[in-house]
Structure formats: structure tokens, C-alpha cells
Design a protein around this motif. Structure first.
Motif, PDB file in Angstrom:
ATOM      1  N   SER B 553       0.843  -1.197   0.000  1.00  0.00           N
ATOM      2  CA  SER B 553       0.000   0.000   0.000  1.00  0.00           C
ATOM      3  C   SER B 553       0.881   1.250   0.000  1.00  0.00           C
ATOM      4  CB  SER B 553      -0.966  -0.012   1.183  1.00  0.00           C
ATOM      5  OG  SER B 553      -0.297   0.299   2.357  1.00  0.00           O
ATOM      6  N   LEU B 556       1.846   1.624  -3.443  1.00  0.00           N
ATOM      7  CA  LEU B 556       0.675   2.088  -4.180  1.00  0.00           C
ATOM      8  C   LEU B 556       0.499   3.591  -4.001  1.00  0.00           C
ATOM      9  CD1 LEU B 556      -1.447   0.683  -5.895  1.00  0.00           C
ATOM     10  CD2 LEU B 556      -2.965   0.758  -3.926  1.00  0.00           C
ATOM     11  N   ALA B 557       0.699   4.021  -2.744  1.00  0.00           N
ATOM     12  CA  ALA B 557       0.564   5.458  -2.473  1.00  0.00           C
ATOM     13  C   ALA B 557       1.593   6.235  -3.283  1.00  0.00           C
ATOM     14  CB  ALA B 557       0.736   5.722  -0.982  1.00  0.00           C
ATOM     15  N   ARG B 560       0.563   6.269  -6.777  1.00  0.00           N
ATOM     16  CA  ARG B 560      -0.568   7.171  -6.983  1.00  0.00           C
ATOM     17  C   ARG B 560      -0.096   8.620  -7.037  1.00  0.00           C
ATOM     18  NH1 ARG B 560      -4.540   6.099  -2.649  1.00  0.00           N
ATOM     19  NH2 ARG B 560      -4.734   4.095  -3.646  1.00  0.00           N
ATOM     20  N   GLU B 561       0.878   8.898  -6.152  1.00  0.00           N
ATOM     21  CA  GLU B 561       1.407  10.254  -6.127  1.00  0.00           C
ATOM     22  C   GLU B 561       2.068  10.584  -7.462  1.00  0.00           C
ATOM     23  OE1 GLU B 561       4.745  12.404  -3.525  1.00  0.00           O
ATOM     24  OE2 GLU B 561       3.384  11.103  -2.399  1.00  0.00           O
ATOM     25  N   LEU B 563       1.486   9.106 -10.215  1.00  0.00           N
ATOM     26  CA  LEU B 563       0.448   9.124 -11.251  1.00  0.00           C
ATOM     27  C   LEU B 563      -0.236  10.486 -11.280  1.00  0.00           C
ATOM     28  CD1 LEU B 563      -0.932   7.307 -13.321  1.00  0.00           C
ATOM     29  CD2 LEU B 563      -2.682   6.840 -11.624  1.00  0.00           C
ATOM     30  N   ALA B 564      -0.515  10.989 -10.067  1.00  0.00           N
ATOM     31  CA  ALA B 564      -1.177  12.291  -9.990  1.00  0.00           C
ATOM     32  C   ALA B 564      -0.287  13.358 -10.607  1.00  0.00           C
ATOM     33  CB  ALA B 564      -1.488  12.631  -8.537  1.00  0.00           C
ATOM     34  N   GLU B 567      -0.325  12.871 -14.222  1.00  0.00           N
ATOM     35  CA  GLU B 567      -1.574  13.350 -14.816  1.00  0.00           C
ATOM     36  C   GLU B 567      -1.577  14.872 -14.919  1.00  0.00           C
ATOM     37  OE1 GLU B 567      -4.796  11.734 -12.654  1.00  0.00           O
ATOM     38  OE2 GLU B 567      -4.946   9.963 -13.937  1.00  0.00           O
ATOM     39  N   ALA B 725       2.874   0.184 -10.285  1.00  0.00           N
ATOM     40  CA  ALA B 725       2.164   1.306 -10.879  1.00  0.00           C
ATOM     41  C   ALA B 725       1.691   0.926 -12.270  1.00  0.00           C
ATOM     42  CB  ALA B 725       3.076   2.519 -10.932  1.00  0.00           C
ATOM     43  N   ALA B 728       0.223   3.004 -15.210  1.00  0.00           N
ATOM     44  CA  ALA B 728       0.875   4.304 -15.261  1.00  0.00           C
ATOM     45  C   ALA B 728       2.257   4.098 -15.843  1.00  0.00           C
ATOM     46  CB  ALA B 728       0.961   4.905 -13.870  1.00  0.00           C
TER      47      ALA B 728
END
Lengths: 200, 832
Positions: B553, B556-557, B560-561, B563-564, B567, B725, B728
């Protein structure tokens, strides 16, 4: 600026309509051959209203000569026909005020893909300055259509665009463009590129 | 025949056998049919009874006995019916008929039993018959009399004494029927009931599939006995709460109570125990107090003697009956004593098992590790067997044939005499004859463990010195030494297998002379140990799982960071490319028109103004392009690059751009060429060089270029992160296969960066330089390019002492693996 810097003018250079005799002279064939081809429909043209005289427009004659591999140099004016396609009128005006005033060039402009198509058929430009984003169809489509027509195989395409995405430039080059020039450009840079392409 | 179908088959046999039972005589049938008390046919039935002299005599005697004192004048059936009521006649006829039908001599039934209805067993004529027919009838009569007496003594019961008598007589009809149909099987059931003192019906159901209540009801229905009698046969011995709405529940209760009283008086023979609580409840419901019950019992012997005589059953007087009862009571007492001692033996054994399990569970705590549990098993084993086991072998899960993973290894724990673990080590599972890893669970569960640990013998036959067994063999050998046992002795050591359905298995190796006590203790304990082991293993698995979950996790975080960020950068990329296209058109016009103007103003004082407009437009378009590159850098396109020439070219560009020419020292790698995106990386490096030059270095700027091997773990971690990821994937263009990286340090000893500048170093348009300098897109762009190439850009800076920028770019493998050209490369080149 010299008007005859690249090629010399002859008596046919400015003529728009030709008689069968003139056509025979240009093509270096007998007048009978021209008449036969005209009557068979292989050479397009019209008859003078109220008479039987055959008349051949310049574009039809060039097409005919290209079809039959007849050298077109007698028709060559030495002036480079340039078609600029851009949806931005300010750009087109700028081009008219720069290369349009250059005696080495004969400039026509089109602001849509459709107009560009028509102008290419009629004007038979040596080179097309093509923008990527057009209101109706994109530049790469215009480019592809142009490349699909074997009669236009000699026509060069220079993409002049403000796009900076490498992928977009890639797409344009893949659809048959010969070179790319990024906006904004300097005028000497543009003419340099145009001559480079035409003399290639 | 399978054992599961045995009871079913028995039920069929029993029901078929019941059909072969003699039916009631026509007289009895008619008498019962007439119970609806219609007057029609009454005379005819009376005549029918009277036509049978024996029947008449017995009926009249019964009627007289039933109503002592008031019945002197009863001499005919009709008169009896008039004086005592039709129910009395019915009862009398039924009693006589039933007894005559089923109260046959044992011999006659034995012959019939040999016919084959119970033929799955050889019938020995001399075999003792536990079913005491005479005793049974005496008991039946006793219950009948007791029921009759109870009915008389408890007015509140509202049960006709005659009816109670017949009901008592027939209540165990089912037992007779079962004995009739399956004499041998039933005899066994009865015998067991005698020994165990457990309710007979329960045993019948367990071994025959049907009990005497059901069988009796079936027969009673077939004989069309009155409903009241059917209910009694079916439901007697049930507690009152079990039959709330039965119409004849009081009659059922009277018979249940009478049955208990007859047993208490020890008259006759009735195997099995009864539900004492049900009897008590009935007694209180029927109002049969202790004194009433005592009175009934007091009168019972005499009443039974009389009835027995009437029915021609054993001419025993009341006195003799009393003696018989006493004998029977004594016998019962002796039986009770012996069965009690058996029970207490079993109970004490169970108590030890419970104590052992209790001791084990007390020490066990939730969340304990497998090692803890193994230690407790050893202690528990020691407390029960008297000696600590020598070793424990544990396997957390079954080995897979493909590869031996770490958790398929055996964990060998050696123990000292106090059952304390002395050492624990992991050893690869032994391989069997087939070359596959040995499954400890199979060894622990299977036949391999029988006959005193074949496993251990198998181990012992290997000489660890001659043929190394691996760590297991060594461990066991040291265990041998430690316990002071000879190898021969070790070969005879015993093993106890523990197999959990949850996966893990263990083998307890112990002294064969100190095993677990035999019996249920060992069974319960090993089951419990296995279970605890399984639970501990699961707990460990869960802990591992949750650890890896939290790691995941975290990843994953991170992903995600990124990925953000990706993005938002992608959005910015779209935005800047759109903006660039829109802005470039007017800029073209501005620049173009300015050029036209400048041309026209050639030589004029305003020509420079026009040129300035052109330059400004160029700057703007450069800015837009850079901004777009920060947001959406082009994909890396590696090409072979001469590092020295490339660096010098870049340095020249930086010097030209800044107009600063402070000394720069270039330190180049031995390897002259590398595969990299020289255009993109060049842009990044130029920015770093410009920054260094602009930082006003006191002595010089050092540019050190190295080619380094990438830490494989780092590469792997990066690849894992890229996997995590997933989706991504555009984030990380790292080539996980890259083995080398280009490391460029640009170090200056200039003014350094302020805290604030360091913090915002990578923010677009942030610049710590005085106003009027180039827009602060350099570092963000450099970092973006580094990221795009799968690399990094890091800054270290101290105010007043200088800055070091470290750019790391992974190299495309084929070139990174090129052998360094020793003679041509290297050396420090200084560029002024």
C-alpha cells in the motif's frame, strides 16, 4: 529583387488559353495529333462559342503533357507557384506582404482544406505551405490527398505550423510532408527552405 | 452391505416382519370396533365372547378382580358389561388376547427366528437369551396394575382404571414386536442397555434404526387398537412438555409413572433406564404424591400376583414375587456398581486429557508464533509422557515439486531434557527416493510413521559423514549426541505425527519408552496440538501477509502520487501544446510584421526597435516551447554519443548563453562513448552549466562525468515499482535492463542556494536570481528530462559555499556494456 532570378520567361509563360496549333508547338507534335487527342477526350478543352475552334486551358494542357511524359519546360515561367494554406488571415496577409511581393513567387492563398484542394487542382502549385490546424480538415489529410494523386507527385509540401508537439509533427511528416517549419519563422528562413525544397 | 444402510434395511425388515405377526382374533377386533359404544351388535359380541369358554372365564375373572367387592354377582359377560361398563369388558378381552398372542414360550419364537428374518447371524439354540419373555410379561402386568392403581388413587388423573390397566399391559408392545422380528439383533441391543443403563429406545434407534415406540405404534395401528392405546404405545416415557396437545396425554402420563413404579418395585424385567425427570414431572402433574406412589407400590405385589395367575403366568404368590423382586434389585445394584466403576475410570482419563489440554491452552496465547507453539507442545508432551521429546521437525506447508521455497524447508528444533529448545535451524526438506522433496505432512500422517517411526529409521540408516543429509541430518546427529543416545537407540526412537488440515505438519521425536499415555488423551491432544500449530502457522502467514500488504500500500501510495503528478503534467502538456499553437500564430504575425518593418526601416533609427520586437517574439516562443518540454518532454531517443565532444559543445553553449567564462574543469570517463539521448540530456546539462556559471564560482566549476554500474537491487526496486504502478507505465521510462548509468556532477563553489531557493528549485518560473535574469525554467526542465530518461537530478547546496547538481541518466544497455577503451579514454581535460 530580380524577376528572372530562377528561370526565364517565354511567350507561353502568361498564356491561359491555347489553340491547337500552339499546343502542337509546345508539345512538339503535329496539330492533327492534338486535334485527334482533343476529339478523343484525352486532351480536355472547349470550343469557342458559335464556332468549331478548339481551345485548351493551361491546366488541361499541363495535365496532358504530364500524362504523356512531354517535358513542360516550354510552359515553365520560372516563377514558383506557391500555395499558402492557413486558417489565420493575418498569417496569409503577412505572407502576401512578404513572399507575395517577391517576384520569384506567384502566391495564392487558401484558408480551408477544401479551398486548398480546389486551388491545388487549378493552380498546380510547385509548393504548398501547409498549416496543421485547419477549420474543416487537418493539414495531414490535405497532404495525404495530395500524395494520392499521381499527377501531383512533383508538388512539394512544407508544413508551417505553431504545433510544438513532437507527435503532431511526426504525423504530418508521415502523411507525406517534405519538411517542417516552426512558427514563428524569419522570412529569409522561409524562402531558404522553399528554394531548398524546389531545387531538391 | 455398507454399515450406513444397515439401519434402513432393519426398518424394512422390521416392518415386513410385523406384517407376519399374528392378527388379533375376530372377537377382539369386534370388541374394539364396538368401542364407539353403539348398541348395535352389542349382543352379538357378547355372544361371541361367550362362545369361547376359556375367554369368557378369563374375562369374567379379570372383571371380578378389577372391581373387588362390588362384583360378586358377575357371572355372565353381559352382566359384567352392564355392571362394570363396556370399557371393562374391552380391557379384559384385549388383555387376554394380547397375552395369548404374544406371550408365547421363548422356544417357539426361537424356532421362528431361525427361519431367517434375522438370519445374518448363526442361531445357536443354546445361546443365552437376554430377552426374558416371562419377566417382560410380569413387568407388563406390573405396569398395568400400577397404572390401574394409580388411576384409582389419583382422582384428578381422570383416567378409567380399566383403560389404564390395558394401556399398562400393552405399553411395551413394540419391544415384543422387535424381539419377534429380530430376536438376535434385539438381544444384543437389550444386552447393551442392561450394561449401560441408558434408555433402551436410544440404543434401538442407534443400532436398529427404529425404536420400540415406533414399532409398537405401527403394530397397534395394524391391529386397529383404540387411539388411546396407540398413543400410549407410541408416546410413553416422554416428558409432559413433549406432548402438550395429545388427547390421551393423562393416560400416557399414568402409564409412564406406572412404568417407573413397577421398575422401582423390581417386578418383572425391563431393560434400560428411564428418564427420571420426565417421571417426576408426570407425578406432579397427575397429583401422584410420594405417599400415593408408596401406597401403589405396597399394593402392587399382591395385585400383580393375582393378575399373573389369572393370565396363567408363573403361579407365583405375592410373597414369592417379593423375593424375586429383591433378587432382581440386588442383581441390578451389582450391575450398577460395576458400570459405575467403568464410568469413573473413563472419567478420570478424560479429566487428565482435559487437564493436559487446559495446561496447553493456558500457555497458548493468540498471535503466538509457530516457535512458541512448538515449545508448548514439547512442554505438554513432557508433562504427560514424563520425558521431553528429543526434537521437533516442522514444515509450514507442503513442498511443491517445482522448486523448494524457503517456507517449504523443515524447521528442526532440538530440545533439552527440560523441553527447552536448544537450537532451531532451517533445513531443506529431505528428498525422497523419487528425488522430490519429502512431504513431512505425508510422513506424519501416513503409514510411514507406524511401527515406531520409520522416518527416524530411514534417517538413521544414513550415515551423515558418508552421505551428507544436509542440515536435517546434521541436526539429528547432534541431537543424538546431545541426548546421549547411541545411533542404534536413535534408530529406535519413536515419532508422533501432527498434521493440521490448515497445512503445516510437525513430527515430535521422542523416547519410545516415554510415549503419550494411550487412549483418548493422546488422540485429543495430538488433534489439539495439530490445530494449535495450524492456527499459529496461519497467524504467522497473516502477519507476513499484512506486512507485505502495508509495503504494497506504501508502494501504491507512491505510485498514486507519481500518477497524480504525471496526470497533472500530462494536462499541463496538453494545455501548453494547445497554448503554443494558439500563441505561435499571433507571434508569427508580430515577428513577421516586425521583420517586414525592420526591412523597410533599414538604416533608419527605428530599425532596431523592429528587431527588438522580433527578438521578443522569439523569446516568447522559446519560453512556450520550454514550458511544454517541462510538461511533456519528448521521448528519449538514445544515440551513440562522444561524451567529450558533447560536453564541450554544451559548455560552449552555456558560456555563450550566459556570457560568463569562469574556469570550468571537465573530468571525463574512460569510456569515450555512450548511448544516450544527447539532445534532451544536453538541454538538461546546459541548464546545470548555466546555473553553475551564474553562481559566481570563486575558483572554478568542476564537471565530472562518470559511467557507473547501477546497483541491481535499485534496478529491481524500480522495476517492481513500475509493476506496482501498472497502468501508469508512461511514468517510468526506466529500462529495467539498464546496467550502467551516466553520472554527471556539476559542482561550483559559488554563492550556493538559499533555503528558500533549494525548496523551490524545481518549481517552474521560480528564480532566486535578481530580477531581469532568465526565467526559472532551467532546473524544472532539467529534472523533467532526467526523469523522462529514467534518471534523477538532485541538488546539494550550502549558502555561500556552492552547489552540487547530480544528474544520473541510465544508459541504453548495449552501449553501457561496451568495454572501456583504456588507451583513448580518460584523462582530465580542462576547458577554459
Amino acid at each position: 529583387m530580380s524577376a528572372t532570378a530562377n528561370g526565364s520567361k517565354n511567350k507561353w509563360s502568361d498564356k491561359k488559353i491555347f489553340t491547337t496549333g500552339e499546343a502542337a508547338e509546345i508539345c512538339k507534335v503535329s496539330q492533327q495529333t492534338i486535334i485527334r487527342c482533343f476529339d478523343a477526350g484525352r486532351l480536355g478543352g472547349f470550343r469557342v462559342p458559335g464556332s468549331k475552334f478548339r481551345r485548351i486551358p493551361r491546366a488541361e494542357l499541363i495535365r496532358f503533357m504530364q500524362d504523356n511524359d512531354i517535358p513542360t519546360e516550354l510552359l515553365d515561367t520560372g516563377v514558383r507557384r506557391v500555395l499558402a494554406v492557413d486558417d489565420d488571415n493575418a498569417i496569409l496577409e503577412l505572407l502576401q506582404d512578404t513572399i507575395g511581393r517577391d517576384a520569384r513567387f506567384e502566391l495564392r492563398v487558401a484558408s480551408t482544406g477544401f479551398d486548398a484542394g480546389l486551388a491545388i487542382e487549378q493552380f498546380r502549385p510547385h509548393i504548398v505551405l501547409l498549416d496543421y490546424m485547419l477549420p474543416d480538415i487537418n493539414g495531414n489529410q490535405v497532404c495525404r490527398r495530395l500524395r494520392e494523386n499521381p499527377e501531383l507527385r512533383g508538388t512539394k509540401v512544407l508544413v508551417v505550423s505553431g504545433v510544438i508537439k513532437q507527435e503532431d509533427v511526426q504525423v504530418l511528416m508521415e502523411s507525406g510532408a517534405d519538411d517542417f517549419l516552426k512558427k514563428p519563422f524569419s522570412i529569409p528562413q522561409l524562402t531558404e527552405k522553399v528554394f531548398a525544397l524546389l531545387n531538391a | 452391505m455398507s454399515t450406513t444402510s444397515q439401519p434402513a434395511r432393519n426398518v424394512e425388515l422390521i416392518l415386513a416382519g410385523l406384517d407376519q405377526l399374528p392378527t388379533l382374533s375376530p372377537v377382539a377386533t369386534r370388541v374394539i370396533k364396538l368401542s364407539s359404544a353403539s348398541e348395535e351388535g352389542f349382543d352379538e359380541v357378547v355372544r361371541l365372547i361367550e362362545s369361547d369358554v376359556a375367554l369368557t372365564t378369563k374375562v369374567l375373572s379379570l372383571c371380578r378382580r378389577a372391581s373387588l367387592g362390588t362384583s360378586r354377582g358377575i357371572t355372565t359377560v353381559k352382566r359384567a358389561a352392564v355392571m362394570l361398563g363396556w370399557e371393562a369388558i374391552q380391557s379384559a378381552v384385549l388383555s387376554v388376547q394380547l397375552y395369548e398372542l404374544l406371550g408365547q414360550s421363548p422356544q417357539s419364537r426361537e424356532q421362528r427366528g431361525a427361519d431367517g428374518t434375522d438370519g445374518n447371524e448363526t442361531t445357536g439354540a443354546s445361546a443365552p437369551r437376554p430377552f426374558d419373555a416371562e419377566g417382560f410379561w410380569r413387568h407388563a402386568i406390573a405396569v398395568a396394575c400400577a397404572a390401574e392403581l394409580l388411576a384409582q388413587h389419583t382422582g384428578s388423573a381422570k383416567v378409567a382404571p380399566e383403560e389404564a390397566f390395558v394401556a399398562g399391559l400393552v405399553h411395551d408392545l413394540g419391544k415384543l414386536a422387535l424381539d419377534w422380528v429380530l430376536p438376535k439383533s434385539y438381544a444384543r441391543v437389550v444386552q447393551q442397555a442392561e450394561v449401560r443403563r441408558s434408555p433402551l429406545a436410544q440404543l434401538e434407534r442407534a443400532s436398529l434404526g427404529v425404536d420400540h415406540h415406533q414399532t409398537g405404534k405401527h403394530l397397534a395401528e395394524r391391529w386397529t387398537l383404540p387411539l388411546a392405546l396407540q398413543d400410549v404405545v407410541w408416546l410413553h416415557a416422554q416428558p409432559p412438555a413433549a406432548l402438550p396437545d395429545v388427547p390421551h396425554r393423562r393416560l400416557v402420563g399414568v402409564v409412564t409413572l406406572a412404568n417407573a413404579l413397577a421398575k422401582r418395585a423390581h417386578i418383572g424385567w425391563s431393560p434400560g433406564g428411564h428418564d427420571a425427570r420426565a417421571v417426576e414431572q408426570w407425578a406432579s402433574e397427575l397429583g401422584a404424591t410420594e405417599s400415593v406412589q408408596a401406597e401403589v407400590i405396597a399394593k402392587l405385589h399382591e395385585a400383580v400376583a393375582q393378575r399373573c395367575a389369572l393370565l396363567g403366568l408363573g403361579e407365583a404368590s405375592g410373597q414369592q414375587l417379593m423375593v424375586q423382586s429383591l433378587t432382581s434389585a440386588n442383581r441390578r445394584l451389582a450391575q450398577l456398581g460395576s458400570s459405575l466403576s467403568t464410568v469413573s475410570r473413563a472419567a478420570s482419563e478424560h479429566a487428565r486429557a482435559v487437564a493436559a489440554i487446559g495446561g496447553f491452552t493456558l500457555a497458548e496465547r493468540p498471535g503466538g508464533t509457530v516457535a512458541d507453539t512448538l515449545a508448548r507442545i514439547a512442554e505438554s508432551f513432557k508433562s504427560l509422557s514424563g520425558r521431553a521429546p528429543m526434537a521437533l521437525i516442522y514444515q509450514s506447508r507442503r513442498p511443491q515439486p517445482a522448486a523448494i521455497a524457503n517456507d517449504e524447508a523443515w524447521r528442526v528444533t532440538l530440545l533439552d531434557d527440560a523441553a527447552q529448545p536448544t537450537s532451531t535451524e532451517l533445513a531443506p526438506a529431505l528428498t525422497g527416493a523419487d528425488g522430490e522433496p519429502c512431504d513431512l505432512a505425508r510422513l506424519a500422517a501416513g503409514a510411514e510413521l507406524t511401527d515406531a517411526a520409520r522416518l527416524m529409521r530411514w534417517l538413521a540408516t544414513h550415515d551423515p559423514d558418508a552421505a551428507p543429509l544436509g542440515a536435517v541430518g546434521t541436526s539429528l546427529a547432534s541431537a543424538v549426541t546431545q541426548h546421549g543416545l547411541h545411533r542404534q537407540r536413535w534408530a529406535r526412537c519413536a515419532a508422533l505425527g501432527l498434521v493440521s488440515t490448515l497445512g503445516p505438519a510437525a513430527v515430535v521425536i521422542h523416547d519410545p519408552e516415554h510415549p503419550l499415555p494411550p487412549g483418548p488423551i493422546a488422540q485429543s491432544l495430538t488433534t489439539f496440538w495439530s490445530w494449535a500449530l495450524g492456527a499459529a502457522a496461519q497467524g504467522e502467514g497473516l502477519r507476513r501477509l499484512s506486512e507485505s500488504l502495508s509495503a504494497q500500500s506504501r508502494d501504491l501510495a507512491d505510485a498514486r502520487e507519481r500518477l497524480a503528478e504525471h496526470e497533472s503534467m500530462a494536462r499541463l502538456g496538453e494545455f501548453t501544446s494547445g497554448a503554443a499553437h494558439e500563441l505561435n500564430n499571433p507571434l508569427t504575425v508580430i515577428s513577421g510584421r516586425a521583420q517586414v518593418l525592420a526591412e523597410r526601416l533599414k538604416g533608419h533609427k527605428h530599425e532596431d526597435d523592429a528587431r527588438a520586437i522580433v527578438r521578443a517574439a522569439d523569446t516568447m516562443t522559446d519560453l512556450i516551447t520550454q514550458l511544454h518540454m517541462v510538461a511533456a518532454p519528448p521521448r528519449a531517443q538514445a544515440q551513440s554519443t562522444d561524451i567529450g565532444a558533447w560536453c564541450e559543445g554544451l559548455l560552449n553553449e552555456a558560456q555563450r548563453r550566459t556570457g560568463l567564462h569562469s574556469p570550468v574543469k571537465l573530468d571525463l570517463p574512460e569510456q569515450p562513448e555512450a548511448m544516450l539521448d544527447r539532445v534532451a540530456v544536453g538541454k538538461a546539462l546546459v541548464e546545470l552549466l548555466c546555473n553553475a556559471l551564474q553562481a559566481s564560482p570563486k575558483t572554478q566549476t568542476l564537471v565530472r562525468v562518470q559511467i557507473q554500474q547501477i546497483d541491481p537491487a535499485l534496478t529491481q526496486a524500480r522495476a517492481d515499482r513500475a509493476d506496482a504502478a501498472d497502468g501508469a507505465d508512461a511514468l517510468d521510462h526506466t529500462l529495467p535492463t539498464a546496467t550502467h548509468a551516466l553520472l554527471i556532477d556539476v559542482t561550483d563553489d559559488g554563492r550556493g542556494m538559499s533555503e528558500r531557493a533549494r525548496k523551490h528549485a524545481f518549481d517552474p518560473f521560480f528564480s532566486d536570481l535578481p530580477a531581469g535574469r532568465r526565467a526559472g525554467l532551467g532546473l524544472p526542465l532539467a529534472r523533467r528530462i532526467a526523469q523522462q530518461c529514467g534518471g534523477t537530478l538532485e541538488l546539494e547546496s550550502t549558502t555561500g559555499r556552492g552547489t552540487r547538481a547530480r544528474l544520473i541518466i541510465p544508459l541504453t544497455p548495449q552501449n553501457a556494456s561496451l568495454a572501456p577503451h583504456g588507451q583513448s579514454g580518460g584523462g582530465n581535460r580542462a576547458a577554459a
